[in-house]
Design an enzyme around this catalytic site. Structure first.
Site, PDB file in Angstrom:
ATOM      1  CD  GLU A 169      -1.189   1.730   3.284  1.00  0.00           C
ATOM      2  OE1 GLU A 169      -1.730   2.424   2.912  1.00  0.00           O
ATOM      3  OE2 GLU A 169      -2.225   0.954   3.644  1.00  0.00           O
ATOM      4  CD  GLU A 183       0.884   3.355   9.192  1.00  0.00           C
ATOM      5  OE1 GLU A 183       0.148   2.454   9.255  1.00  0.00           O
ATOM      6  OE2 GLU A 183       1.604   2.600   8.391  1.00  0.00           O
ATOM      7  CG  LEU A 220     -33.085  -4.838  22.095  1.00  0.00           C
ATOM      8  CD1 LEU A 220     -34.012  -5.902  22.053  1.00  0.00           C
ATOM      9  CD2 LEU A 220     -33.682  -3.107  22.607  1.00  0.00           C
ATOM     10  N   GLY A 237     -26.508  -2.609  24.311  1.00  0.00           N
ATOM     11  CA  GLY A 237     -25.799  -0.860  24.059  1.00  0.00           C
ATOM     12  C   GLY A 237     -26.842  -0.559  24.291  1.00  0.00           C
ATOM     13  CG  LEU A 262     -22.241  -1.767  27.854  1.00  0.00           C
ATOM     14  CD1 LEU A 262     -23.747  -3.091  28.947  1.00  0.00           C
ATOM     15  CD2 LEU A 262     -23.814  -1.496  26.257  1.00  0.00           C
ATOM     16  N   GLY A 321     -22.395  -4.901  20.094  1.00  0.00           N
ATOM     17  CA  GLY A 321     -22.240  -5.287  18.916  1.00  0.00           C
ATOM     18  C   GLY A 321     -21.202  -5.896  18.119  1.00  0.00           C
ATOM     19  CE  LYS A 368     -21.200  27.357  -3.102  1.00  0.00           C
ATOM     20  NZ  LYS A 368     -22.671  26.975  -4.227  1.00  0.00           N
ATOM     21  CE  LYS A 387     -21.453  14.945   7.095  1.00  0.00           C
ATOM     22  NZ  LYS A 387     -21.096  14.279   7.817  1.00  0.00           N
TER      23      LYS A 387
END
Length: 1001
Positions: free
Chosen positions: A95, A173, A321, A323, A343, A346, A878, A881
């Site tokens: 890469e 890195e 639920l 989380g 907490l 997922g 521009k 968001k």
């Protein structure tokens, strides 16, 4: 850049259904299949088309005639899991290497130089199964940018010289991450899986794995790079996204001509052996020692790969639920016991057939003593979900919220949008590339039950992180040296967790009261101003207002800055402010969590002048949320036990600063040297010994005894609606406070360095091997002229800075040039985090700056104008968001400048600048021999083992260029600042007026 632990999915086999429209492109005589029915939001005005080129490359083209920035991203469905076992990090190394020249464009910096001159930028990352490259550029130069980009995948060079040098960047890195707990713990989890499983691979690579060891074994790494590229970089496992302003037909032709030549090698995706945790790795408890004083508990369950059932969202249902943070939630029960404050739960897809469900909590000191009880409580909640069974109303609710959020999703920056979509082309059918990640529409309770059946004590691993395990840790992870202990979970404990009965306090959430009931837009008013105006002003509050006329979404952004002279008065009160803020967040969690799910967010943050309350999202229920946040702020009932928990968290945070990256230390001390009033972390830590519960209770009314509110209301609101929001603020605060006097509203001034000076402030860092140099060259006070001269110099010099200091001289992985601006001051900042000694790096930076003189002198007028145009394009881009535009407005208000048309004003001046103007600016303020040069450098010297300051280090022969002034050492920051002057405050561009009067620019 390397990413660890990310999750990716493979496209379900639906290609035959989607090949709607075969087209023969006569220009290149290739067959392209076209997919025109891309499902998009009704609010999305862009045009989309999916393509499968003759070489099987999957492409999404996006036409946005109004865009002022184009972008592209290409993902290769191969990552570090495909590294040869004898060459860890090869995919990541490749890469890096693709940026350093191709057969058509052999110059190492050709690609980045082209982008720099045309308002562009680029980056890439490697993960377990993907390597993704991306860039953006001015729209009129998209085709030329794509030509250079495509050659990465057609004919890269991998020159011997670049290969030998770039391995140092990969190593830097990796060394940057050696003391990073997130990296250390992620690799520990991988290394402790089944021996020989690809999951155990070390993906970043370092100098040992990519140079020293291969050389000792006679392996030619360059040849291996070529082989890896030739083997895996095949068009049939690639995806491409192009976003431009050209019509779809033109974008399609560009994609076919430039990316059609990528060879299809008919590569089959590698197959993995599945779950990396067998019986010997499950039912285990790992105790790990972090670098920072950090405590956490994580329960990890291997689960089936449900990617083909993405429309059912079984994992999202359980994440929603488990989380949840409202009353009756798992987190609420943990907080009531004083065991945890945060907490997360997922699914995490690491790679094909390697998927996990993860539940993670932070731990208080008390929680660390109850880790088995916390896991017990987790299984109580899971057993409650089994007992209740899947609820269709819950599924329908979060399905409708997902539809709402997708319909009114903010427009993203072109570059990030391309990156977010490019992997979706491999995850979902092409017609669902925009919706697949967002929408869930198929109610399949059996999948939820199937997933729940995997969340058992026999199918889990428990990881606990604390520095307290240092004495008992008896093993060390190979790559990062993380100390840990692995032990089996006792059978009787597993049995207890399996059979635990849910506590009565654990229950399903109630219906979400924050789901908007109206998406109507307020009509435009004839008197609307182009920029924010003051619509209400009293000695207590000033309100700026701007109705949105660009984004046309049923959303608004509200900002209220509560200025108090007590918040930054001394280190003790700074500590109280931070602890008080944590207690406010804690008290609001159960109420605001439902709002967050509906993209309505309320936040309170600290600044040096007080607190900032921010409400943003759908306008419909904002008034209710604002009232609750302010009521909590003003009437907080402080619980002593919660106070002690957050006091301890705050002290740990201050102590953990010592383990931050060297560049964070450099920036922190630069700010301390250049601000009239700044408390450093050591000041704050020293003052914590005086913290008391009674002191905090006394501080809160003191904070609100004198307050001024500066506010901005921007978005879908008219003036009447805006003023009603302000009434909420006044109603909550005005009875408890008295107005501030004008001197209280003055900002802290900036230190003005003397002409011809050069100072250095030296600190040490014992955690990281890398050292750091932060060189700051102070320029004249902010003005239209000097703003543009400084920005133009940075525009021209940034790419050569990276090319020379990072690519050629390999000083370190982190090399950056930027502009540092404060209240009135500004300057050029060059930051290099390096394994070399700061004194040497300082000299190399000076030599680079010296070379910039001839670079500017030899620059043709054509190239100079290209850079001016690139800067102009960047400044006039521009906001994509509404929140970005809100922040631009707020910047002008908070710095008390009110120049809302700054970009147009400064770009108009930019166009008048000549090369001679820039040369004179360089000679005065940048050149080492400049009489008006003002230099302040922060050196962070590593004293860690292997660092530049760990032992007597003989510096390489290096001297600064002729004319550079030798730096005077700053022994004490306070003494130093007392010998310097301060910049005056800038004159505002306009004077704020009450409602009904006209502001003058």
């Amino acid at each position: 850049m390397f990413l660890s632990g990310l999750a990716f999915r493979t496209l379900p086999s639906r290609a035959a259904k989607l090949l709607h429209r075969p087209i023969v492109t006569t220009a290149v005589f290739r067959m392209t299949f076209v997919i025109d029915n891309i499902i998009k939001s009704p609010e999305d005005k862009r045009d989309y088309r999916g393509l499968i080129l003759d070489n099987k490359l999957r492409v999404l083209i996006i036409s946005d005639p109004k865009t002022d920035k184009s972008a592209a991203a290409l993902s290769v469905n191969i990552g570090y899991l495909s590294d040869p076992w004898e060459l860890p990090g090869l995919a990541h190394f490749l890469e890096h290497m693709l940026f350093l020249g191709t057969e058509k464009y052999p110059s190492e910096n050709e690609y980045n130089k082209f982008l720099s001159e045309h308002s562009g930028s680029s980056n890439a990352y490697t993960s377990a199964e993907h390597t993704t490259y991306y860039f953006d550029v001015a729209p009129e130069h998209l085709k030329d940018g794509l030509d250079r980009f495509a050659q990465f995948f057609v004919a890269p060079l991998f020159t011997e010289d670049a290969t030998e040098r770039e391995v140092n960047a990969v190593n830097s890195e990796h060394e940057k991450n050696l003391a990073n707990d997130s990296w250390r713990l992620a690799q520990l989890e991988q290394s402790s899986s089944i021996e020989g499983h690809p999951y155990t691979k070390f993906g970043t690579g370092n100098k040992d794995t990519l140079e020293t060891i291969p050389k000792s074994k006679g392996i030619d790494v360059r040849q291996e790079l070529l082989k890896f590229h030739k083997t895996y970089y095949s068009s049939n496992i690639m995806s491409l996204v192009i976003l431009g302003k050209d019509p779809l037909d033109e974008l399609q032709e560009t994609a076919e001509n430039l990316f059609g030549p990528i060879v299809n090698k008919n590569v089959d995706l590698p197959k993995w052996p599945g779950n990396p945790f067998g019986p010997e790795q499950l039912t285990k408890k790992g105790l790990a020692v972090p670098i920072k004083d950090w405590r956490s508990l994580t329960v990890t369950f291997p689960i089936p790969d449900f990617r083909k059932h993405y429309k059912a969202g079984a994992g999202r249902y359980l994440s929603h639920l488990i989380g949840h943070e409202s009353s009756g939630s798992l987190l609420s029960a943990l907080k009531q016991r004083g065991w945890s404050n945060q907490l997360n739960a997922g699914g995490r897809r690491f790679a094909r057939d390697m998927t996990f469900f993860v539940i993670s909590v932070d731990l208080t000191e008390k929680g660390l003593e109850h880790t088995d009880d916390i896991v017990d409580l987790i299984f109580q909640y899971i057993n409650m979900l089994r007992k209740e069974g899947p609820k269709e109303w819950i599924f329908n609710e979060f399905s409708e919220i997902a539809k709402m959020n997708f319909r009114f999703k903010d427009k993203e920056m072109p570059r990030s949008y391309a990156v977010n979509l490019v992997d979706n082309l491999l995850d979902y059918p092409i017609d669902e590339v925009l919706t697949g990640h967002y929408l869930v529409s198929e109610w399949k309770p059996e999948l939820i039950e199937q997933l729940l059946s995997k969340l058992t004590p026999e199918n889990c691993r428990v990881g606990i992180v604390s520095k307290k395990f240092d004495e008992i840790a008896d093993q060390s992870e190979k790559w990062y040296g993380t100390k840990y202990k692995l032990e089996s979970i006792l059978p009787e404990l597993l049995s207890k967790w399996r059979n635990c009965q849910p506590s009565e306090e654990l229950r399903l959430p109630k219906e979400n009261e924050f789901i908007p009931s109206s998406f109507d837009l307020f009509p435009n008013e004839k008197t609307e101003s182009k920029h924010p105006t003051v619509i209400h002003e009293t000695p207590f509050v000033r309100v700026w207002y701007k109705k949105d006329e660009e984004f046309l979404l049923p959303k608004a952004n509200l900002i209220f800055e509560l200025t108090s002279p007590f918040s930054y008065l001394d280190p003790l009160r700074v500590n109280y402010t931070n602890i008080y803020l944590s207690l406010v967040h804690d008290a609001l969690t159960e109420y605001t969590y439902d709002a967050i799910l509906t993209s309505l967010k309320g936040d309170v943050s600290c600044i040096r002048y007080g607190l900032v309350v921010t409400i943003k999202g759908f306008h419909d229920k904002q008034k209710n949320l604002l009232a609750k946040v302010l009521d909590t702020l003003v009437n907080l009932e402080v619980d002593e036990e919660r106070y002690e928990i957050f006091k301890e968290c705050h002290i740990r945070s201050l102590k953990n600063f010592a383990a931050e990256q060297p560049h964070s230390h450099a920036l922190h001390y630069e700010m301390a040297c250049l601000s009239e009033k700044a408390w450093v972390k050591t000041d704050l830590l020293e003052a914590t010994k005086y913290l008391t519960f009674e002191g905090l209770k006394n501080f809160i009314p003191q904070f609100f005894s004198m307050v001024h509110v500066e506010s901005l209301i921007h978005g879908n609101a008219n003036k009447d609606a805006a003023l009603k929001l302000v009434e909420v603020v006044e109603g909550k605060l005005i009875k408890k406070t008295q107005p501030l006097l004008p001197p209280h509203l003055l900002r802290f001034r900036d230190i003005r360095l003397d002409d011809g000076c050069s100072y250095v402030y030296e600190v040490t860092n014992a955690t990281h091997k890398s050292s750091c140099v932060d060189m700051y060259l102070q320029c004249p006070q902010q003005s239209t002229e000097h703003n543009m001269l400084l920005e133009l110099f940075v525009q021209i010099a940034t790419e050569p800075c990276f090319n020379i200091l990072r690519t050629k001289e390999q000083l370190g992985y982190i090399v950056s040039m930027s502009i540092s601006r404060s209240q009135a001051s500004q300057g050029l900042r060059i930051l290099v985090q390096s394994y070399k000694h700061p004194a040497l790096v300082d000299h190399r930076i000076e030599h680079f700056l010296h070379e910039m003189k001839s670079c500017i002198e030899s620059m043709s007028e054509e190239e100079f104008e290209r850079h001016k145009q690139a800067l102009a394009v960047h400044r006039l881009e521009k906001p994509k968001k509404m929140s970005t535009l809100t922040q631009q407005y707020w910047y002008e208000i908070s710095c008390q400048q009110y120049c809302f048309d700054r970009d147009n004003i400064e770009v108009a001046f930019l166009k008048t600048l000549t090369k001679e103007d820039l040369q004179q600016f360089y000679q005065n303020y940048i050149s080492g021999s400049g009489k008006s040069r003002r230099k302040l450098t922060v050196h962070v010297l590593s004293t860690a083992e292997g660092g530049a300051g760990a032992a007597e280090v003989e510096l390489e022969e290096s001297t600064p260029p002729e004319g550079v002034v030798e730096s005077m050492k700053i022994e004490d920051i306070c003494t130093f600042k007392s010998s310097q002057g301060c910049f005056p405050f800038l004159r505002p561009y306009s004077h704020h007026r009450p409602q009904g009067s006209k502001a003058k620019l």
